[in-house]
Design an enzyme around this catalytic site. Sequence first.
Site, mmCIF file in Angstrom:
data_model
loop_
_atom_site.group_PDB
_atom_site.id
_atom_site.type_symbol
_atom_site.label_atom_id
_atom_site.label_comp_id
_atom_site.label_asym_id
_atom_site.label_seq_id
_atom_site.Cartn_x
_atom_site.Cartn_y
_atom_site.Cartn_z
ATOM 1 N N HIS A 160 0.828 -1.201 0.000
ATOM 2 C CA HIS A 160 0.000 0.000 0.000
ATOM 3 C C HIS A 160 0.867 1.257 0.000
ATOM 4 C CE1 HIS A 160 -3.837 -1.990 0.550
ATOM 5 N NE2 HIS A 160 -3.327 -2.726 1.533
ATOM 6 N N CYS A 226 0.299 2.101 -5.474
ATOM 7 C CA CYS A 226 -0.591 3.070 -6.119
ATOM 8 C C CYS A 226 0.125 4.388 -6.378
ATOM 9 C CB CYS A 226 -1.818 3.321 -5.245
ATOM 10 S SG CYS A 226 -2.929 1.897 -5.159
#
Length: 253
Positions: A160, A226
Site C-alpha cells: 500500500h 498506487c
Amino acid sequence: MAGHYSYGGDQIPPSQDKAGSALRTVLIVAAIVGVVTVVAGLLIVLKSPDEYGLASNRDALDLRVQPEKKVSGEPQQALFQADPDVPPPLPQIHPAPPMLPSTPVRIVIKRLGINAPIESVGLERDGTIEVPAADNPNLVGWYRNMSTPGEKGPAVLLGHKDTRTRAAVFSRLYQIKNGDTIEVKRQDKTTAVFTVGGVEQASKKTFPTQRVYGAQENAQLHLITCGGIYNRSIGHYTDNIIVYATMTSSYRS
C-alpha cells in the site's frame, strides 16, 4: 385629523411602511438563497476536488515533474515510458544466475528506510490480485502464482501507498532510483539482491500486463503500489507505480 399621519418626527406613511417591509422581505429571501447556493457549490467542489484543481497534496503523487526536481543538487531520473508490450527496463549489468524457489519472508530497501515482512497473496473472486491487509501498513504481499524472488521469471510484490490514517510501506517507492538495491530475504536463509533498472507510472486503465507478468529468462523483481491522483468517487488511485529490478547477487542470511 383622524385618518392622517404627520410627516414629521418618527411617524411613517402607510404606503412607505408597506414598501419598506416588502423590501426587507426581498432582501432576506435573497440572502437565504445566496447562502444556500454557496453551500451547495462547496459541497459539489468538495465531492470532486480534482475537477476543480483543489486536490490536496496527500491525494497527488507528484511524479510527472520528477525530471525537473533536484535532491542534493542532483536531477531526478525520468520515469520509464513505453507501450504496454515493451519489455521491462534492465540495469546495465550482468544478472546473477537464478536460484531454486523459496518463499520470501522480508524485503529491505535501505535507502528508503523500508524493512517489512512479506505475506503470500492470491486472487480475489473477480480475478484481481489480493492486496495486503490494510490494518498492517508495514506489510508487503507476494503474488504466489508467480515466481519466488530469486527464481527464474518475474516475482511480484505489492504494498500500500497509504491507509485512511497514515502512510504505508511503499509510500516512498516513487523515490527509488535506477541502480538502487533491493534485498529479499527468503525462507531458505538466502537473500536475493536486486538492482533497479527503471520506475514506471502507468494508468490502471492501460496496465502493462505483459511487462509486469510476462516470462523472463532471469530472476526479476517487480514492485507495485498506487500512484497518480486519488479519485474519491471510486475510492482508488488512478495509476500504479511499478519498479523493475533484476537479481544481481545473493548471499546466505
